[in-house]
Design a protein around this motif. Sequence first.
Motif, short mmCIF file in Angstrom:
data_model
loop_
_atom_site.label_atom_id
_atom_site.label_comp_id
_atom_site.label_asym_id
_atom_site.label_seq_id
_atom_site.Cartn_x
_atom_site.Cartn_y
_atom_site.Cartn_z
N LEU A 18 0.83 -1.05 0.21
CA LEU A 18 -0.01 -0.17 0.04
C LEU A 18 0.81 1.12 0.11
N GLY A 19 0.30 2.14 -0.80
CA GLY A 19 1.09 3.59 -0.93
C GLY A 19 0.03 4.67 -0.42
N HIS A 20 0.64 6.04 -0.74
CA HIS A 20 -0.04 6.92 -0.09
C HIS A 20 -1.16 7.10 -1.20
N THR A 21 -2.51 7.33 -0.61
CA THR A 21 -3.70 7.42 -1.23
C THR A 21 -4.54 6.05 -1.42
N ASP A 22 -3.87 4.93 -1.41
CA ASP A 22 -4.48 3.53 -1.49
C ASP A 22 -5.34 3.43 -0.49
N LEU A 23 -6.58 2.56 -0.70
CA LEU A 23 -7.82 2.37 0.06
C LEU A 23 -7.62 0.98 0.53
N LEU A 24 -7.66 0.61 1.63
CA LEU A 24 -7.92 -0.69 2.30
C LEU A 24 -9.04 -0.74 2.96
N LEU A 25 -10.21 -1.39 2.74
CA LEU A 25 -11.12 -1.85 3.32
C LEU A 25 -11.16 -3.19 4.60
N VAL A 26 -11.90 -2.59 5.71
CA VAL A 26 -11.70 -3.81 6.69
C VAL A 26 -13.21 -4.09 6.74
N VAL A 27 -13.70 -5.18 6.68
CA VAL A 27 -15.26 -5.25 6.39
C VAL A 27 -16.02 -6.50 7.38
N ASP A 28 -17.04 -6.29 7.62
CA ASP A 28 -17.57 -7.32 8.46
C ASP A 28 -17.78 -8.64 7.71
N ALA A 29 -18.60 -9.74 8.54
CA ALA A 29 -18.52 -10.83 7.93
C ALA A 29 -19.60 -11.15 6.91
N GLY A 30 -20.49 -10.16 6.63
CA GLY A 30 -21.37 -10.31 5.73
C GLY A 30 -21.26 -9.63 4.51
N PHE A 31 -20.18 -8.74 4.26
CA PHE A 31 -19.81 -7.82 3.10
C PHE A 31 -19.64 -8.76 1.82
N PRO A 32 -20.34 -8.08 0.88
CA PRO A 32 -20.29 -8.66 -0.50
C PRO A 32 -18.97 -8.18 -1.09
N VAL A 33 -17.87 -9.11 -0.86
CA VAL A 33 -16.76 -8.68 -1.57
C VAL A 33 -17.02 -8.97 -3.05
N PRO A 34 -16.37 -8.06 -3.81
CA PRO A 34 -16.19 -8.27 -5.34
C PRO A 34 -15.60 -9.42 -5.69
N ARG A 35 -15.93 -10.08 -6.90
CA ARG A 35 -15.14 -11.41 -6.99
C ARG A 35 -13.64 -11.12 -7.41
N ASP A 36 -13.58 -9.88 -8.10
CA ASP A 36 -12.12 -9.71 -8.71
C ASP A 36 -11.21 -9.13 -7.47
N ALA A 37 -11.90 -8.59 -6.38
CA ALA A 37 -11.19 -7.94 -5.40
C ALA A 37 -9.85 -8.68 -4.79
N HIS A 38 -8.87 -8.15 -4.44
CA HIS A 38 -7.98 -8.72 -3.53
C HIS A 38 -8.45 -8.92 -2.08
N ARG A 39 -8.71 -10.25 -1.99
CA ARG A 39 -9.66 -10.28 -0.89
C ARG A 39 -8.76 -11.10 0.40
N ILE A 40 -8.58 -10.62 1.73
CA ILE A 40 -8.08 -11.57 2.47
C ILE A 40 -8.93 -12.05 3.48
N ASP A 41 -9.32 -12.95 3.62
CA ASP A 41 -10.42 -13.70 4.60
C ASP A 41 -9.60 -14.05 5.80
N LEU A 42 -10.16 -13.25 6.97
CA LEU A 42 -9.72 -13.71 8.22
C LEU A 42 -10.76 -14.09 8.98
N ALA A 43 -12.03 -14.39 8.57
CA ALA A 43 -13.16 -14.80 9.32
C ALA A 43 -12.98 -16.21 9.74
N LEU A 44 -13.27 -16.60 11.03
CA LEU A 44 -13.25 -17.85 11.54
C LEU A 44 -14.76 -18.29 11.89
N ALA A 45 -15.31 -17.25 12.84
CA ALA A 45 -16.64 -17.56 13.31
C ALA A 45 -17.16 -16.40 13.74
N GLU A 46 -18.40 -16.13 14.41
CA GLU A 46 -18.86 -15.09 14.96
C GLU A 46 -17.93 -14.07 15.52
#
Length: 151
Positions: A18-46
Motif C-alpha cells: 500500500l502507498g499514499h492514497t491507496d484504500l484498504l477496506l476492513v469489513v464485516d462477515a456479511g460484506f459482499p466482496v467483489p469477485r475480482d477484489a484482492h480479498r484477505i479472509d480472516l473470518a473464522l466464526a462470529e
Amino acid sequence: MKRTGILHAELGGALATLGHTDLLLVVDAGFPVPRDAHRIDLALAENLPDLRTVLALIADELVVEGVVRAENVPSHNPRLDSWLRDRFPDAGFSTRPHAAVLGELAREAKVIVRTGAFEPWGNIGLYCGVDAPRWFGGEGVVVPEEYAGRV
C-alpha cells in the motif's frame, strides 16, 4: 519468527504494497466482496476476529490519513464511530451512502480484509498516508501546506 505485529503472511504482505492514497477496506462477515477484489479472509466464526482488533493491528502498521464509513455509522453505531475517532485522531473522516460502501468503494479498494465481525455497518475504509515528519523533515525541504500541521 516474527516477534510482533501482524503474523498473517498474506495480510502483512498486502499491507506492504500500500502507498499514499491507496484504500484498504476492513469489513464485516456479511460484506459482499467483489469477485475480482484482492480479498484477505480472516473470518473464522462470529466475531472471530472482531472488527476493532483487526483495525487496531492494521493501524499500528499503516499511516492512515483518511477514514471512510457508511453515513449510518455516526447515528446508528455511535460507539464504533467514537472508537474510530479515538483510534485515528489525526485522520480526516468522511461518510458515504451504505450502498456506495458496498459498491463503488469496494471496487476502489486495493485490498479488502474480511473479519468475522457481526457489527452493524462494520465496513471501514482506510486511506493510506505518509509519515509527514519523516517524509518532509529533511534539511532544506519545503513542507507542502497540507502537511505543515503534521511536521
